[in-house]
Structure formats: C-alpha cells, structure tokens
Design a protein around this motif. Structure first.
Motif, mmCIF file in Angstrom:
data_model
loop_
_atom_site.group_PDB
_atom_site.id
_atom_site.type_symbol
_atom_site.label_atom_id
_atom_site.label_comp_id
_atom_site.label_asym_id
_atom_site.label_seq_id
_atom_site.Cartn_x
_atom_site.Cartn_y
_atom_site.Cartn_z
ATOM 1 N N ARG A 163 0.859 -1.189 0.000
ATOM 2 C CA ARG A 163 0.000 0.000 0.000
ATOM 3 C C ARG A 163 0.891 1.233 0.000
ATOM 4 O O ARG A 163 1.717 1.426 0.897
ATOM 5 C CB ARG A 163 -0.911 -0.010 1.216
ATOM 6 C CG ARG A 163 -1.909 1.130 1.203
ATOM 7 C CD ARG A 163 -2.852 1.059 2.387
ATOM 8 N NE ARG A 163 -3.739 2.207 2.436
ATOM 9 C CZ ARG A 163 -4.573 2.453 3.424
ATOM 10 N NH1 ARG A 163 -4.644 1.617 4.443
ATOM 11 N NH2 ARG A 163 -5.346 3.518 3.392
ATOM 12 N N VAL A 164 0.735 2.064 -1.022
ATOM 13 C CA VAL A 164 1.553 3.269 -1.189
ATOM 14 C C VAL A 164 0.630 4.466 -1.369
ATOM 15 O O VAL A 164 -0.365 4.390 -2.088
ATOM 16 C CB VAL A 164 2.480 3.127 -2.424
ATOM 17 C CG1 VAL A 164 3.210 4.431 -2.701
ATOM 18 C CG2 VAL A 164 3.482 1.983 -2.217
ATOM 19 N N ASP A 165 0.963 5.573 -0.709
ATOM 20 C CA ASP A 165 0.171 6.799 -0.834
ATOM 21 C C ASP A 165 0.726 7.721 -1.914
ATOM 22 O O ASP A 165 -0.031 8.364 -2.643
ATOM 23 C CB ASP A 165 0.136 7.555 0.497
ATOM 24 C CG ASP A 165 -0.518 6.741 1.599
ATOM 25 O OD1 ASP A 165 -1.595 6.167 1.352
ATOM 26 O OD2 ASP A 165 0.054 6.673 2.705
ATOM 27 N N VAL A 166 2.050 7.828 -2.003
ATOM 28 C CA VAL A 166 2.668 8.745 -2.956
ATOM 29 C C VAL A 166 3.951 8.138 -3.503
ATOM 30 O O VAL A 166 4.727 7.513 -2.763
ATOM 31 C CB VAL A 166 2.945 10.117 -2.293
ATOM 32 C CG1 VAL A 166 3.869 9.990 -1.099
ATOM 33 C CG2 VAL A 166 3.520 11.111 -3.311
ATOM 34 N N ALA A 167 4.168 8.304 -4.802
ATOM 35 C CA ALA A 167 5.398 7.849 -5.448
ATOM 36 C C ALA A 167 6.228 9.067 -5.838
ATOM 37 O O ALA A 167 5.724 9.994 -6.473
ATOM 38 C CB ALA A 167 5.079 7.015 -6.687
ATOM 39 N N VAL A 168 7.497 9.065 -5.452
ATOM 40 C CA VAL A 168 8.440 10.126 -5.804
ATOM 41 C C VAL A 168 9.325 9.561 -6.901
ATOM 42 O O VAL A 168 10.071 8.608 -6.675
ATOM 43 C CB VAL A 168 9.265 10.563 -4.581
ATOM 44 C CG1 VAL A 168 10.303 11.611 -4.980
ATOM 45 C CG2 VAL A 168 8.350 11.120 -3.498
ATOM 46 N N LEU A 218 5.225 17.961 -1.796
ATOM 47 C CA LEU A 218 4.525 16.738 -1.393
ATOM 48 C C LEU A 218 3.316 17.059 -0.521
ATOM 49 O O LEU A 218 2.229 16.509 -0.730
ATOM 50 C CB LEU A 218 5.485 15.808 -0.640
ATOM 51 C CG LEU A 218 6.450 15.000 -1.498
ATOM 52 C CD1 LEU A 218 7.510 14.351 -0.613
ATOM 53 C CD2 LEU A 218 5.712 13.939 -2.286
ATOM 54 N N ASP A 219 3.495 17.948 0.446
ATOM 55 C CA ASP A 219 2.381 18.316 1.327
ATOM 56 C C ASP A 219 1.225 18.894 0.516
ATOM 57 O O ASP A 219 0.049 18.594 0.775
ATOM 58 C CB ASP A 219 2.842 19.351 2.362
ATOM 59 C CG ASP A 219 3.744 18.748 3.435
ATOM 60 O OD1 ASP A 219 3.759 17.505 3.576
ATOM 61 O OD2 ASP A 219 4.437 19.524 4.122
ATOM 62 N N GLY A 229 -4.224 17.852 -2.256
ATOM 63 C CA GLY A 229 -5.101 17.912 -3.424
ATOM 64 C C GLY A 229 -4.709 18.918 -4.485
ATOM 65 O O GLY A 229 -5.446 19.124 -5.452
ATOM 66 N N GLU A 230 -3.533 19.547 -4.347
ATOM 67 C CA GLU A 230 -3.101 20.547 -5.324
ATOM 68 C C GLU A 230 -2.230 19.919 -6.414
ATOM 69 O O GLU A 230 -1.683 18.827 -6.248
ATOM 70 C CB GLU A 230 -2.265 21.643 -4.642
ATOM 71 C CG GLU A 230 -2.996 22.481 -3.624
ATOM 72 C CD GLU A 230 -2.091 23.558 -3.055
ATOM 73 O OE1 GLU A 230 -1.296 24.145 -3.830
ATOM 74 O OE2 GLU A 230 -2.159 23.797 -1.839
ATOM 75 N N ILE A 231 -2.086 20.642 -7.533
ATOM 76 C CA ILE A 231 -1.018 20.390 -8.492
ATOM 77 C C ILE A 231 0.089 21.367 -8.111
ATOM 78 O O ILE A 231 -0.117 22.586 -8.154
ATOM 79 C CB ILE A 231 -1.471 20.650 -9.942
ATOM 80 C CG1 ILE A 231 -2.636 19.734 -10.302
ATOM 81 C CG2 ILE A 231 -0.307 20.454 -10.913
ATOM 82 C CD1 ILE A 231 -2.287 18.260 -10.321
ATOM 83 N N ALA A 232 1.246 20.852 -7.702
ATOM 84 C CA ALA A 232 2.267 21.711 -7.099
ATOM 85 C C ALA A 232 3.599 21.587 -7.835
ATOM 86 O O ALA A 232 4.000 20.504 -8.256
ATOM 87 C CB ALA A 232 2.453 21.349 -5.618
ATOM 88 N N LEU A 233 4.287 22.738 -7.962
ATOM 89 C CA LEU A 233 5.588 22.805 -8.613
ATOM 90 C C LEU A 233 6.571 23.517 -7.698
ATOM 91 O O LEU A 233 6.187 24.407 -6.936
ATOM 92 C CB LEU A 233 5.494 23.590 -9.931
ATOM 93 C CG LEU A 233 4.415 23.183 -10.931
ATOM 94 C CD1 LEU A 233 4.388 24.181 -12.094
ATOM 95 C CD2 LEU A 233 4.653 21.774 -11.442
#
Length: 208
Positions: free
Chosen positions: A47-52, A116-117, A122-126
C-alpha cells in the motif's frame, strides 16, 4: 504516516531522500525501486500513498511511461516527479502524463516536502524554480501548424479527430500541443481558451 515509494536508479539519491522523509515525521518510505518495472511491482504488492519519481530511469522515456502506467495500475497513488530537468516542455509533458507535482533537483531540499504536502492536500504543485520557468513571458509567435492545432484544441474535438483533420498522427498533435502550452505559458489545455482570448489569437478562422 504517508506511505512513500522512492523511484530512482541511484541508491545514494534514494538514501538521501529517506533521511529527509524520516526527519519530517510525516512520510515513511515503505518501498524503493531502481526502475519502472520494480516500481509497478511495488505498488501492486504494498500500500503506497505517494510515489516520488525520477524521470531518468532505464530509458529516455521510462519515467513518463511509468507516470502513465501508475494512473492505470494504481490510480490512488499520488505521483510527484523529482528531476534534473526544469525545461518547461519536460515539465508540461510530465504533467500531461499524470504527474501531480514536479520538483527540480536544483530546488532547495525543503521544497520537496512542501510540494509533497500540497499534492497530498489535493493541489497540483511545482517547485518555485519550475513555476517561474513555466510562467516566464513568451515572446515568440506561433507557427502555422501550432495555430491549426490551437484551433483544433479550442474546438473541443477528441485528439484523434483533431489529428485526422490536420492529417497528422496523435503523437505529433501532442508534440504541437506541448509547444503551444510552453509558448503561451499555459499550465493546461483548459487554460488555452482564456489565453487565446486575452491575446486576441485566432479571432477569425482562415478560409479553407
């Protein structure tokens, strides 16, 4: 804790990220992968929440293909790119393939956890340097083919129909679309109508 997958072909880079995440108290590295195949296996088994994800894996387009495949294999896994590339065309292509965040390796290390935060929220972040590159004013005009592509995109026809009308492949259409986004400083195709209106582009349709 937010369960994180690290995808980078350099073990020393993954180790540095692990130490950073451990210090946050919010992110826990539950899996690592050196290539796209191992990354897909990891999200199937854990189970993974986020992939970097680093874009430069085991092939020139492997990172882009991984972004696309993750959307199908594990759509609930958030996808954040960390890459040496800060070229707007590369960034926009990554977003087009499903990235929800993008951080250049030249950015301050603290920006990675900030992006990441924001993605988790829920944002698209750069990262700030990537955002400035994309928002930089573009001083050059559109080619005839780019104008034709823009008209097609504004028609809201599906990509296959636009490509067929222009007599080009869908892959070529996407290449022209990326060029348009970069030249016009748009973050998404949805922003093109507004920018076209603001700049007075394509006010009249040429005779066929």
């Amino acid at each position: 804790m937010i369960r994180t997958l690290l995808v980078d072909d350099h073990a020393i880079v993954r180790e540095g990220f692990k130490r950073l995440f451990q210090g946050t108290g919010r992110y826990s590295v539950v899996a690592e992968a050196a290539d796209a195949a191992l990354a897909l296996e990891a999200v199937r088994r854990r189970r993974v929440d986020v992939a970097v994800i680093d874009l430069s894996l085991d092939g020139p387009d492997a990172g882009f293909f991984l972004l696309r495949d993750l959307m199908h294999v594990a759509p609930d896994v958030l996808r954040v790119v960390v890459s040496m590339h800060d070229d707007p065309g590369v960034v926009l292509r990554a977003l087009d393939h499903g990235a929800q965040g993008y951080v250049s390796k030249a950015a301050a290390i603290a920006e990675l956890t900030d992006v990441l935060d924001r993605v988790v929220a829920g944002e698209i972040a750069l990262s700030s340097d990537v955002r400035r590159a994309i928002e930089r004013p573009r001083g050059f005009g559109l080619t005839q083919r780019e104008e034709e592509t823009l008209r097609g995109l504004l028609s809201e026809l599906p990509p296959k129909a636009i490509a067929a009308d222009l007599g080009i492949s869908v892959k070529t259409l996407y290449r022209h679309r990326t060029s348009l986004l970069v030249k016009l400083g748009a973050r998404s195709v949805a922003a093109l109508p507004r920018i076209a209106r603001e700049r007075g582009l394509l006010l009249s349709k040429p005779e066929r």
